[in-house]
Design a protein around this motif. Structure first.
Motif, PDB file in Angstrom:
ATOM      1  N   HIS A 159       0.830  -1.200   0.000  1.00  0.00           N
ATOM      2  CA  HIS A 159       0.000   0.000   0.000  1.00  0.00           C
ATOM      3  C   HIS A 159       0.870   1.257   0.000  1.00  0.00           C
ATOM      4  CE1 HIS A 159      -3.548  -2.457   0.768  1.00  0.00           C
ATOM      5  NE2 HIS A 159      -2.865  -3.062   1.731  1.00  0.00           N
ATOM      6  N   PHE A 161       1.177   5.437   0.576  1.00  0.00           N
ATOM      7  CA  PHE A 161       0.601   6.519   1.361  1.00  0.00           C
ATOM      8  C   PHE A 161       1.330   7.832   1.042  1.00  0.00           C
ATOM      9  CE2 PHE A 161      -0.141   2.642   3.705  1.00  0.00           C
ATOM     10  CZ  PHE A 161      -1.469   2.768   4.116  1.00  0.00           C
ATOM     11  N   SER A 183      -3.941   7.674   1.961  1.00  0.00           N
ATOM     12  CA  SER A 183      -3.601   6.695   0.944  1.00  0.00           C
ATOM     13  C   SER A 183      -3.372   7.404  -0.387  1.00  0.00           C
ATOM     14  CB  SER A 183      -4.717   5.663   0.791  1.00  0.00           C
ATOM     15  OG  SER A 183      -5.866   6.255   0.220  1.00  0.00           O
TER      16      SER A 183
END
Length: 211
Positions: A159, A161, A183
């Protein structure tokens, strides 16, 4: 287009009218002192800049004005310059393009198609104000000298960010779930659809767009 929007979105606001009326009795006198026609608070912006530079560099002020009054004019000018960017529409017009470009560059970094690790943009206070307003945190006065905004891309597991910092302080963006980082999807959404993004803002964030 900017000036027309400013007339419609700023000069008609009650806070602007109230402050403009408050200082209107000094416009004729200030016009004579500074040699510039002053009919509106917006006409004080360049004069405020001039006075601020004089005071920073120990350059004598016009003899007709005291240091206290000069500081008051500077404060008014700083407030007046920030007010257009309390308008979401004006801020999107001026600052939205940068956010879209930022999203594109972040996506390139994620896709390993970005050759740069660090990108630096030189900006004026009137460039910083709309950008920080587009992300939902409009300022009450012009940024201090040497102000900066940074957008830092991080990866945790799979992920991505983005951490946004203004003058070294982490910013909490409206509609973002985490305390600091948002995000990449949220940041990308902000750059592409700022109006829809701000629809999710909390009342405290929305209140910052008022006077």
């Amino acid at each position: 287009q900017f000036k027309e929007m400013r007339k419609k979105r700023v000069f008609t606001k009650s806070c602007w009218k109230k402050k403009n009326l408050k200082y209107s009795t000094s416009f004729a006198r200030w016009s004579k002192i500074f040699g510039e026609k002053i009919n509106n608070l917006i006409d004080l912006t360049l004069i405020g800049d001039n006075l601020a530079v004089r005071m920073l560099n120990d350059v004598p002020l016009p003899k007709e004005i005291s240091e206290a009054e000069a500081k008051e004019v500077i404060d008014i000018a700083m407030w007046a310059q920030a007010q257009p960017f309390k308008s979401k529409e004006i801020s999107y017009l001026v600052g939205g393009k940068f956010l879209r470009e930022l999203s594109t560059n972040l996506q390139k970094a994620i896709d390993n198609k970005q050759p740069y690790k660090y990108m630096l943009y030189s900006a004026h206070d009137c460039t910083i104000m709309p950008v920080i307003s587009v992300i939902g945190l409009p300022l009450d006065a012009i940024p201090p000298f040497a102000s900066n905004i940074s957008f830092e891309l991080f990866k945790t597991d799979d992920h991505y960010f983005v951490n946004v910092r203004y003058n070294g302080k982490n910013l909490r963006l409206p509609g973002v779930n985490t305390a600091e980082k948002c995000s990449f999807e949220e940041m990308n959404y902000l750059g592409a659809e700022p109006t829809r993004y701000l629809a999710h803002a909390t009342p405290s964030h929305k209140s910052r767009f008022s006077c």
